[in-house]
Write an enzyme that holds these catalytic residues in place. Structure first.
Site, mmCIF file in Angstrom:
data_model
loop_
_atom_site.group_PDB
_atom_site.id
_atom_site.type_symbol
_atom_site.label_atom_id
_atom_site.label_comp_id
_atom_site.label_asym_id
_atom_site.label_seq_id
_atom_site.Cartn_x
_atom_site.Cartn_y
_atom_site.Cartn_z
ATOM 1 N N SER A 91 -62.714 20.703 -39.103
ATOM 2 C CA SER A 91 -61.667 19.948 -38.300
ATOM 3 C C SER A 91 -61.726 20.167 -36.803
ATOM 4 O O SER A 91 -62.807 19.955 -36.172
ATOM 5 C CB SER A 91 -60.188 20.407 -38.846
ATOM 6 O OG SER A 91 -59.018 19.284 -38.413
ATOM 7 N N ASP A 126 -60.909 11.142 -45.966
ATOM 8 C CA ASP A 126 -60.107 11.886 -44.786
ATOM 9 C C ASP A 126 -59.195 11.115 -44.001
ATOM 10 O O ASP A 126 -59.622 10.021 -43.487
ATOM 11 C CB ASP A 126 -61.071 12.575 -43.724
ATOM 12 C CG ASP A 126 -60.538 13.504 -42.800
ATOM 13 O OD1 ASP A 126 -59.270 13.600 -42.756
ATOM 14 O OD2 ASP A 126 -61.418 14.050 -41.924
ATOM 15 N N HIS A 140 -59.543 15.741 -46.019
ATOM 16 C CA HIS A 140 -59.660 16.292 -44.860
ATOM 17 C C HIS A 140 -60.062 17.821 -45.060
ATOM 18 O O HIS A 140 -61.005 18.283 -44.506
ATOM 19 C CB HIS A 140 -58.631 16.292 -44.103
ATOM 20 C CG HIS A 140 -58.809 16.892 -42.617
ATOM 21 N ND1 HIS A 140 -60.055 16.208 -41.691
ATOM 22 C CD2 HIS A 140 -58.119 17.785 -41.878
ATOM 23 C CE1 HIS A 140 -59.840 16.885 -40.730
ATOM 24 N NE2 HIS A 140 -59.039 18.065 -40.603
HETATM 25 C C1 LIG Z 1 -47.830 13.919 -29.570
HETATM 26 C C2 LIG Z 1 -49.086 14.322 -30.420
HETATM 27 C C3 LIG Z 1 -49.605 13.000 -31.155
HETATM 28 C C4 LIG Z 1 -50.862 13.432 -31.800
HETATM 29 C C5 LIG Z 1 -51.221 12.266 -32.731
HETATM 30 C C6 LIG Z 1 -52.510 12.739 -33.031
HETATM 31 C C7 LIG Z 1 -53.281 11.679 -33.754
HETATM 32 C C8 LIG Z 1 -54.331 12.155 -34.451
HETATM 33 C C9 LIG Z 1 -54.701 13.416 -34.127
HETATM 34 C C10 LIG Z 1 -55.337 14.195 -35.126
HETATM 35 C C11 LIG Z 1 -55.623 15.418 -34.318
HETATM 36 C C12 LIG Z 1 -55.772 16.384 -35.096
HETATM 37 C C13 LIG Z 1 -56.673 17.438 -34.665
HETATM 38 C C14 LIG Z 1 -56.833 18.574 -35.278
HETATM 39 C C15 LIG Z 1 -57.233 18.570 -36.730
HETATM 40 C C16 LIG Z 1 -56.932 19.899 -37.417
HETATM 41 O O1 LIG Z 1 -57.600 20.751 -36.821
HETATM 42 S S1 LIG Z 1 -56.549 19.781 -38.812
HETATM 43 C C17 LIG Z 1 -55.889 21.592 -39.040
HETATM 44 C C18 LIG Z 1 -56.794 22.504 -39.725
HETATM 45 N N1 LIG Z 1 -56.041 23.625 -39.360
HETATM 46 C C19 LIG Z 1 -56.603 24.772 -39.475
HETATM 47 O O2 LIG Z 1 -57.614 24.993 -40.203
HETATM 48 C C20 LIG Z 1 -55.946 25.914 -39.106
HETATM 49 C C21 LIG Z 1 -54.541 26.279 -39.739
HETATM 50 N N2 LIG Z 1 -53.988 27.511 -39.273
HETATM 51 C C22 LIG Z 1 -52.976 27.449 -39.153
HETATM 52 O O3 LIG Z 1 -51.996 26.548 -39.318
HETATM 53 C C23 LIG Z 1 -52.161 28.807 -38.520
HETATM 54 O O4 LIG Z 1 -53.064 29.487 -37.928
HETATM 55 C C24 LIG Z 1 -51.544 29.674 -39.684
HETATM 56 C C25 LIG Z 1 -50.458 28.715 -40.237
HETATM 57 C C26 LIG Z 1 -52.536 29.666 -40.773
HETATM 58 C C27 LIG Z 1 -50.902 30.905 -39.220
HETATM 59 O O5 LIG Z 1 -50.251 30.706 -38.069
HETATM 60 P P1 LIG Z 1 -49.015 31.366 -37.659
HETATM 61 O O6 LIG Z 1 -48.411 30.992 -36.525
HETATM 62 O O7 LIG Z 1 -49.385 32.916 -37.900
HETATM 63 O O8 LIG Z 1 -48.224 31.088 -38.978
HETATM 64 P P2 LIG Z 1 -46.820 31.392 -39.123
HETATM 65 O O9 LIG Z 1 -45.800 31.932 -38.024
HETATM 66 O O10 LIG Z 1 -46.356 32.187 -40.434
HETATM 67 O O11 LIG Z 1 -46.189 29.910 -39.328
HETATM 68 C C28 LIG Z 1 -46.210 28.910 -38.243
HETATM 69 C C29 LIG Z 1 -45.859 27.799 -38.960
HETATM 70 O O12 LIG Z 1 -46.613 27.124 -40.093
HETATM 71 C C30 LIG Z 1 -45.934 27.040 -41.130
HETATM 72 N N3 LIG Z 1 -46.891 27.545 -42.191
HETATM 73 C C31 LIG Z 1 -47.284 28.688 -42.336
HETATM 74 N N4 LIG Z 1 -48.035 29.055 -43.356
HETATM 75 C C32 LIG Z 1 -48.062 27.616 -43.991
HETATM 76 C C33 LIG Z 1 -48.764 26.911 -45.202
HETATM 77 N N5 LIG Z 1 -49.393 27.938 -45.635
HETATM 78 N N6 LIG Z 1 -48.658 25.537 -45.402
HETATM 79 C C34 LIG Z 1 -47.860 24.994 -44.384
HETATM 80 N N7 LIG Z 1 -47.143 25.157 -43.516
HETATM 81 C C35 LIG Z 1 -47.465 26.549 -43.025
HETATM 82 C C36 LIG Z 1 -44.759 27.871 -41.131
HETATM 83 O O13 LIG Z 1 -43.707 27.394 -41.853
HETATM 84 C C37 LIG Z 1 -44.444 27.610 -39.594
HETATM 85 O O14 LIG Z 1 -43.725 26.658 -39.310
HETATM 86 P P3 LIG Z 1 -42.267 26.741 -38.612
HETATM 87 O O15 LIG Z 1 -42.571 27.179 -37.394
HETATM 88 O O16 LIG Z 1 -41.316 27.577 -39.645
HETATM 89 O O17 LIG Z 1 -41.925 25.283 -38.558
#
Ligand SMILES: CCCCCC/C=C\CCCCCCCC(=O)SCCNC(=O)CCNC(=O)[C@H](O)C(C)(C)COP(=O)(O)OP(=O)(O)OC[C@H]1O[C@@H](n2cnc3c(N)ncnc32)[C@H](O)[C@@H]1OP(=O)(O)O
Length: 548
Positions: A361, A453, A487
């Site tokens: 990604s 994706d 994705h």
């Molecule tokens: C205005 C903007 C418009 C934009 C429009 C754009 C349109 C299209 C563009 C697309 C662009 C996309 C570009 C990017 C594409 C990608 O990269 S996709 C994502 C791929 N991501 C990853 O591979 C990395 C993922 N890593 C992480 O998400 C974080 O590192 C982590 C969650 C693993 C750890 O982060 P950390 O900060 O330590 O986590 P927490 O403090 O525990 O939690 C933070 C919030 O995340 C939520 N969360 C945690 N774990 C999960 C989980 N397993 N599943 C879902 N969500 C999770 C958690 O609840 C926290 O959320 P809140 O803060 O409570 O809301």
């Protein structure tokens, strides 16, 4: 009776000494059962003494609880054990338990409550032929990316059963799957040969109970945060085809690990670099790989740790939202990534002259930029990456790649109320400055693409990168497209995350993918990227044909 029992316990304690070796302890108990007609009550006390001795087994035979904390131990015969009947079942239980030396059985029941055994009185003993056993190969523990052979023995001929699997992630989310099966004429069920008749999946899917798991929280994604601990998977066999009502016939607990034996985990805090390096066993040097995840940042180690088990020195690299790195970022400076590449290249256990990149990604986009601007990168695997800079400019020295514009009016809502942002980014063909200049790169590329994706147009990006490389006389990249894969192409057996929270969009979005096809894609992608890295980073050579 008490005295006899006491003497036996003393004798056993003497025989067993203080050894923590559970297998040895169980061996002696089993011998006692066989040689001295050791009564079941005494045996249960002896087994209980194992837990007193700090072993991983805990045993509860009390009438109040009425069931064992050893999965599959009593099989409906707790009353018999309590009455002190001599039991062949004990030796059976011991044999079973001997296979459980890695189990953390005290944790039994942490997950979904398994159906209670219905023990109404001495007459409720189950007949021997229904004393089903659940067999797992490898027993007790395995690596997360290893296949697990699941079989059930001693069912009644053609008995309908339901198999359930559950694991809890480190944030407490419960992931579960179930499937209905029918035993063969001999009362056996082998998931390598028997198709699932329905449930979370259908058909011949020996690993479906893992890849088809779904979380109990909406938009949750399976992540392994601490690779030094396993995911503990509970497996259950229930009578009949009702996933929540059938009698529990057998169960097992299995640990799925992320660190192969001998793999070393080395936290890296060198200059600005924040990372974790995983080194295979042995002196090396090993082919080196930098592993990058995507938007959300943090430091995810589970892919790097598993890949190190295949002979690579893999550095999981954080680039924001970790340690003292910025919590958020609106700009990417490649100098940070250059520092990480140089760290790896200079490492005494990393084989040169170049290293590999593995990016998913946003991590794929950054990998493409690294391969375009930086030296020392021989091979790169881009999993569903973008060929344009997205949402943030990428800088290297005095050059920059500006992000493609986001067109909010092109965002759609699915009928389930989920955002589909697939078409929201302007094409880099219309914004040539946003196109990462891949034509400058001498890196060999492998693009792994999920054709479903919905995060962005991965197939189009891979195809445009390929065209551009070839148009500039560069090596044609390998592009593998996986139909119906979404994705998040992860390591094998990770459940599909079809809809999930998107940090940049600030809402749940559609990531795409159909569970079975996506699972097959993950399996193949994992093989392909290893073959590719071995070939282009000077490791072992070989090819495995793509299955799709
Ligand atoms: C205005 C903007 C418009 C934009 C429009 C754009 C349109 C299209 C563009 C697309 C662009 C996309 C570009 C990017 C594409 C990608 O990269 S996709 C994502 C791929 N991501 C990853 O591979 C990395 C993922 N890593 C992480 O998400 C974080 O590192 C982590 C969650 C693993 C750890 O982060 P950390 O900060 O330590 O986590 P927490 O403090 O525990 O939690 C933070 C919030 O995340 C939520 N969360 C945690 N774990 C999960 C989980 N397993 N599943 C879902 N969500 C999770 C958690 O609840 C926290 O959320 P809140 O803060 O409570 O809301």
């Amino acid at each position: 009776m008490w005295l006899q029992s006491y003497c036996w316990r003393k004798k056993l304690c003497h025989l067993l000494g203080d050894t923590p070796d559970l297998t040895r302890r169980l061996f002696w108990i089993q011998r006692a059962v066989r040689l001295f007609s050791f009564s079941s009550t005494m045996a249960s006390q002896a087994l209980a003494s194992l837990s007193e001795g700090g072993s991983q087994i805990s045993l509860s035979t009390s009438g109040e609880h009425g069931r064992s904390s050893i999965p599959g131990f009593f099989l409906g015969d707790v009353q018999g054990l309590k009455s002190g009947r001599k039991m062949g079942a004990l030796s059976l239980a011991v044999l079973r338990a001997r296979g459980l030396h890695q189990w953390t059985l005290k944790s039994w029941g942490r997950f979904s409550d398994p159906p209670q055994l219905r023990l109404s009185g001495p007459s409720t003993r189950a007949p021997v032929r229904t004393a089903a056993t659940l067999s797992l190969e490898p027993a007790g523990r395995s690596l997360w990316d290893e296949p697990l052979r699941i079989a059930v023995h001693r069912l009644a001929p053609r008995q309908p059963v339901t198999l359930r699997a559950a694991l809890r992630d480190e944030k407490g989310a419960l992931f579960r799957a179930h499937a209905r099966y029918r035993a063969d004429a001999a009362g056996r069920l082998d998931l390598q040969r028997a198709p699932a008749l329905g449930g979370s999946f259908a058909g011949l899917e020996p690993m479906g109970l893992l890849w088809a798991m779904q979380p109990d929280r909406p938009f949750w994604r399976l992540l392994k945060r601490d690779v030094q601990t396993p995911f503990v998977v509970e497996l259950e066999v229930l009578d009949g085809h009702e996933p929540d009502q059938g009698k529990l016939l057998a169960s097992a607990v299995h640990e799925r690990h992320f660190l192969a034996p001998g793999v070393r985990r080395v936290p890296v805090r060198e200059g600005r670099v924040r990372a974790t390096l995983f080194l295979p066993p042995g002196p090396g040097p090993f082919p080196g790989i930098v592993d990058l995840f995507g938007a959300g940042g943090g430091l995810l180690e589970y892919r790097a740790s598993l890949l190190a088990g295949k002979g690579f020195a893999v550095m999981a690299l954080a680039y924001y939202n970790y340690d003292d790195l910025p919590k958020h970022t609106d700009v990417f400076h490649l100098e940070y990534f250059e520092e990480a590449v140089n760290y790896l290249l200079c490492h005494p256990q990393v084989k040169g002259p170049g290293i590999g990149l593995l990016g998913t990604s946003k991590g794929g986009e950054i990998s493409l930029a690294m391969a375009s601007f930086l030296k020392g990168i021989s091979a790169a695997v881009i999993i569903n990456g973008s060929v344009a800079a997205v949402r943030a400019p990428i800088y290297y020295k005095d050059e920059s790649v500006p992000p493609v514009p986001v067109m909010r009016n092109r965002m759609k809502m699915t009928k389930d109320g989920i955002m589909d942002v697939m078409d929201a980014l302007k094409s880099p063909l219309e914004e040539p400055k946003s196109f990462i200049p891949v034509e400058r790169s001498d890196t060999t590329f492998l693009f792994l693409v999920g054709q479903d994706d919905h995060n962005w147009q991965s197939e189009f990006y891979a195809s445009e990168a390929s065209k551009r490389l070839q148009a500039h006389g560069k090596q044609k990249p390998q592009v593998i497209c996986y139909p119906e894969a979404g994705h998040y192409i992860e390591v094998p057996y990770f459940p599909l995350c079809k809809t999930g929270w998107h940090n940049l969009v600030g809402a749940p979005i559609l990531y795409g993918g159909e569970p079975r096809a996506h699972a097959m894609a993950q399996l193949d992608a994992w093989k392909q990227l290893q073959i590719f890295f071995h070939k282009h980073l000077g490791g072992k050579e070989g090819t495995i044909a793509a299955k799709l």
